[in-house]
Design a protein around this motif. Structure first.
Motif, PDB file in Angstrom:
ATOM      1  N   LYS A  50       4.093  23.923  77.742  1.00  0.00           N
ATOM      2  CA  LYS A  50       3.231  24.658  78.665  1.00  0.00           C
ATOM      3  C   LYS A  50       4.046  25.588  79.568  1.00  0.00           C
ATOM      4  CE  LYS A  50      -0.407  21.137  78.759  1.00  0.00           C
ATOM      5  NZ  LYS A  50      -1.117  20.118  79.577  1.00  0.00           N
ATOM      6  N   LYS A  51       5.329  25.266  79.741  1.00  0.00           N
ATOM      7  CA  LYS A  51       6.203  26.121  80.545  1.00  0.00           C
ATOM      8  C   LYS A  51       6.833  27.241  79.725  1.00  0.00           C
ATOM      9  CE  LYS A  51       7.428  22.503  83.881  1.00  0.00           C
ATOM     10  NZ  LYS A  51       6.882  23.187  85.072  1.00  0.00           N
ATOM     11  N   GLY A  52       6.478  27.336  78.428  1.00  0.00           N
ATOM     12  CA  GLY A  52       6.939  28.441  77.598  1.00  0.00           C
ATOM     13  C   GLY A  52       7.998  28.108  76.581  1.00  0.00           C
ATOM     14  N   LEU A  53       8.403  26.845  76.496  1.00  0.00           N
ATOM     15  CA  LEU A  53       9.410  26.453  75.517  1.00  0.00           C
ATOM     16  C   LEU A  53       8.755  26.299  74.143  1.00  0.00           C
ATOM     17  CD1 LEU A  53      12.400  25.949  76.164  1.00  0.00           C
ATOM     18  CD2 LEU A  53      11.946  23.509  76.022  1.00  0.00           C
ATOM     19  N   SER A  54       9.409  26.764  73.095  1.00  0.00           N
ATOM     20  CA  SER A  54       8.916  26.597  71.726  1.00  0.00           C
ATOM     21  C   SER A  54       9.674  25.444  71.079  1.00  0.00           C
ATOM     22  CB  SER A  54       9.134  27.879  70.915  1.00  0.00           C
ATOM     23  OG  SER A  54       8.401  28.958  71.452  1.00  0.00           O
ATOM     24  N   ILE A  55       8.968  24.399  70.724  1.00  0.00           N
ATOM     25  CA  ILE A  55       9.578  23.217  70.102  1.00  0.00           C
ATOM     26  C   ILE A  55       9.280  23.266  68.615  1.00  0.00           C
ATOM     27  CG2 ILE A  55       9.623  20.695  70.052  1.00  0.00           C
ATOM     28  CD1 ILE A  55       8.722  20.834  73.035  1.00  0.00           C
ATOM     29  N   VAL A  56      10.338  23.253  67.786  1.00  0.00           N
ATOM     30  CA  VAL A  56      10.165  23.547  66.363  1.00  0.00           C
ATOM     31  C   VAL A  56      10.422  22.360  65.447  1.00  0.00           C
ATOM     32  CG1 VAL A  56      10.709  25.972  66.717  1.00  0.00           C
ATOM     33  CG2 VAL A  56      12.550  24.395  66.132  1.00  0.00           C
ATOM     34  N   GLY A  57      10.969  21.255  65.943  1.00  0.00           N
ATOM     35  CA  GLY A  57      11.211  20.117  65.072  1.00  0.00           C
ATOM     36  C   GLY A  57      12.252  19.182  65.647  1.00  0.00           C
ATOM     37  N   TYR A  68      15.035  16.762  69.722  1.00  0.00           N
ATOM     38  CA  TYR A  68      14.094  17.828  69.368  1.00  0.00           C
ATOM     39  C   TYR A  68      14.795  19.174  69.510  1.00  0.00           C
ATOM     40  CZ  TYR A  68      10.186  14.521  69.494  1.00  0.00           C
ATOM     41  OH  TYR A  68       9.345  13.467  69.248  1.00  0.00           O
ATOM     42  N   ALA A  69      14.541  20.056  68.536  1.00  0.00           N
ATOM     43  CA  ALA A  69      15.075  21.419  68.581  1.00  0.00           C
ATOM     44  C   ALA A  69      14.031  22.338  69.191  1.00  0.00           C
ATOM     45  CB  ALA A  69      15.449  21.891  67.181  1.00  0.00           C
ATOM     46  N   ALA A  70      14.446  23.161  70.131  1.00  0.00           N
ATOM     47  CA  ALA A  70      13.533  24.083  70.794  1.00  0.00           C
ATOM     48  C   ALA A  70      14.260  25.389  71.059  1.00  0.00           C
ATOM     49  CB  ALA A  70      13.023  23.477  72.100  1.00  0.00           C
ATOM     50  N   HIS A  71      13.495  26.393  71.463  1.00  0.00           N
ATOM     51  CA  HIS A  71      14.146  27.635  71.896  1.00  0.00           C
ATOM     52  C   HIS A  71      13.283  28.328  72.932  1.00  0.00           C
ATOM     53  CE1 HIS A  71      11.558  30.520  69.578  1.00  0.00           C
ATOM     54  NE2 HIS A  71      11.474  29.528  68.711  1.00  0.00           N
ATOM     55  N   GLN A 112      16.014  29.238  61.601  1.00  0.00           N
ATOM     56  CA  GLN A 112      14.964  29.937  60.858  1.00  0.00           C
ATOM     57  C   GLN A 112      13.700  30.138  61.677  1.00  0.00           C
ATOM     58  OE1 GLN A 112      14.052  28.340  56.979  1.00  0.00           O
ATOM     59  NE2 GLN A 112      12.296  29.679  56.690  1.00  0.00           N
ATOM     60  N   PRO A 113      13.151  29.098  62.331  1.00  0.00           N
ATOM     61  CA  PRO A 113      11.945  29.335  63.142  1.00  0.00           C
ATOM     62  C   PRO A 113      12.153  30.352  64.252  1.00  0.00           C
ATOM     63  CG  PRO A 113      12.281  26.985  62.786  1.00  0.00           C
ATOM     64  CD  PRO A 113      13.519  27.674  62.307  1.00  0.00           C
ATOM     65  N   MET A 114      13.344  30.330  64.874  1.00  0.00           N
ATOM     66  CA  MET A 114      13.621  31.269  65.946  1.00  0.00           C
ATOM     67  C   MET A 114      13.709  32.689  65.408  1.00  0.00           C
ATOM     68  SD  MET A 114      16.456  30.959  68.964  1.00  0.00           S
ATOM     69  CE  MET A 114      17.847  30.914  67.839  1.00  0.00           C
ATOM     70  N   SER A 115      14.381  32.857  64.270  1.00  0.00           N
ATOM     71  CA  SER A 115      14.480  34.181  63.667  1.00  0.00           C
ATOM     72  C   SER A 115      13.108  34.717  63.293  1.00  0.00           C
ATOM     73  CB  SER A 115      15.379  34.127  62.425  1.00  0.00           C
ATOM     74  OG  SER A 115      16.722  33.886  62.778  1.00  0.00           O
ATOM     75  N   ALA A 117      10.266  33.955  64.655  1.00  0.00           N
ATOM     76  CA  ALA A 117       9.519  34.282  65.874  1.00  0.00           C
ATOM     77  C   ALA A 117       9.974  35.618  66.451  1.00  0.00           C
ATOM     78  CB  ALA A 117       9.696  33.175  66.907  1.00  0.00           C
ATOM     79  N   VAL A 118      11.283  35.828  66.492  1.00  0.00           N
ATOM     80  CA  VAL A 118      11.815  37.091  67.018  1.00  0.00           C
ATOM     81  C   VAL A 118      11.350  38.259  66.168  1.00  0.00           C
ATOM     82  CG1 VAL A 118      13.924  38.433  67.360  1.00  0.00           C
ATOM     83  CG2 VAL A 118      13.820  36.056  68.142  1.00  0.00           C
ATOM     84  N   TRP A 119      11.481  38.115  64.849  1.00  0.00           N
ATOM     85  CA  TRP A 119      11.111  39.219  63.941  1.00  0.00           C
ATOM     86  C   TRP A 119       9.612  39.488  64.015  1.00  0.00           C
ATOM     87  CZ3 TRP A 119      14.774  42.256  62.341  1.00  0.00           C
ATOM     88  CH2 TRP A 119      14.518  43.194  61.337  1.00  0.00           C
ATOM     89  N   GLY A 120       8.814  38.421  64.110  1.00  0.00           N
ATOM     90  CA  GLY A 120       7.371  38.604  64.210  1.00  0.00           C
ATOM     91  C   GLY A 120       6.972  39.337  65.474  1.00  0.00           C
ATOM     92  N   ASN A 121       7.632  39.038  66.585  1.00  0.00           N
ATOM     93  CA  ASN A 121       7.339  39.743  67.837  1.00  0.00           C
ATOM     94  C   ASN A 121       7.697  41.216  67.745  1.00  0.00           C
ATOM     95  OD1 ASN A 121       6.362  37.463  69.137  1.00  0.00           O
ATOM     96  ND2 ASN A 121       8.358  36.909  69.977  1.00  0.00           N
TER      97      ASN A 121
END
Length: 284
Positions: A50-57, A68-71, A112-115, A117-121
């Motif tokens: 809710k504070k804006g962190l993306s948790i991916v696995g 947990y991995a997040a970015h 991979q999830p971070m890449s 997300a960045v590319w999609g934005n």
């Protein structure tokens, strides 16, 4: 945002750094209902989302804690949930020998999830295409229409663009001078933005090259592109979104390039000296 001078091109920005600060986040435990088929995240992690962190696995943890991995933007973050599920520790874990137990697992889990997300934005940002749509390589560049180094990059990129090997996507921002936003808005609002951008950049190549060679860089003039005196609200919102995206990725000056490396990972750098373009654009 300060514009770099001729010697201020930075090296590529690190894309997989892990904070060494360990922060204990105490959060009250609460019951959570099943909203999806998969189990929901533990309550402390939901609070961080809710504070804006993306948790991916997850990735292998130690000491009875779940890792947990997040970015946050382009910053990978390791989160360790305590066995009672009430607390999260954010940071780096070491064993008794001083070995870092976080870096490898975190990078593998989040890269991979971070890449993506960045590319999609970037794909959803407000850009002007420069080059063929079927070019095998796409490179995004945050561009200010008054930026002399953006103009140099535009000119240096011609061999790749003209050969159809690269499409540059200029994510327009207006951050350098008081007329930058008006010019960027004029380009985005033009009936043929690609042609307008080409005419603007091409019209300054010769004079800008002489100016940079003199060691006295200055913003581009208004002779080839008149700034809008009033920027329409819809266009202003696009420019604000582009600037916010640039800031979210830690990019503070133009040109700022974003591209995918051979492994599909997203790379970034501020400034693009001519000698480094082959590493970004590929062979001519």
């Amino acid at each position: 945002m300060n514009h770099p001078n001729a010697r201020a091109f930075s090296s590529p920005l690190p894309f997989a750094t892990v904070s060494s600060m360990v922060v204990l986040i105490a959060l009250a435990s609460a019951s959570a209902s099943m909203a999806f088929a998969a189990p929901p995240l533990p309550v402390p992690l939901q609070a961080l989302e809710k504070k804006g962190l993306s948790i991916v696995g997850t990735f292998p943890g130690a000491g009875g804690m779940t890792a947990y991995a997040a970015h946050a933007g382009t910053e990978p973050i390791a989160l360790y949930l305590t066995p009672d599920g009430k607390y999260v520790i954010a940071g780096t874990m070491f064993d008794a020998t001083g070995k870092n137990l976080t870096a490898t697992g975190l990078e593998k889990a989040v890269a991979q999830p971070m890449s993506e997300a960045v590319w999609g934005n970037l794909e959803k940002s407000h850009w002007i295409a420069d080059g063929r749509s079927d070019a095998p390589r796409t490179v995004y560049v945050f561009t200010d229409p008054n930026c002399p180094y953006c103009n140099k990059l535009w000119d240096d990129a011609r061999p790749w663009i003209d050969a159809g090997k690269v499409q540059l996507r200029h994510v327009m921002v207006g951050i350098l001078t008081p007329t930058s936003a008006g010019k960027a808005a004029a380009l985005l609002g033009d009936k043929n933005p690609a042609a307008a951008l080409d005419a603007h950049e091409r019209g300054h190549v010769a004079s800008n090259a002489k100016m940079l060679a003199s060691g006295r860089p200055k913003p581009l003039g208004d002779d080839s592109l008149k700034p809008l005196s009033v920027v329409p609200a819809a266009v202003a919102a696009k420019l604000d979104a582009n600037a916010a995206l640039m800031g979210a990725y830690g990019l503070r000056a133009t040109p700022a390039l974003v591209w995918k490396d051979a492994g599909g990972g997203v790379q970034m750098r501020q400034g693009a000296p001519e000698s480094g373009l082959a590493a970004i654009f590929g062979p001519r």
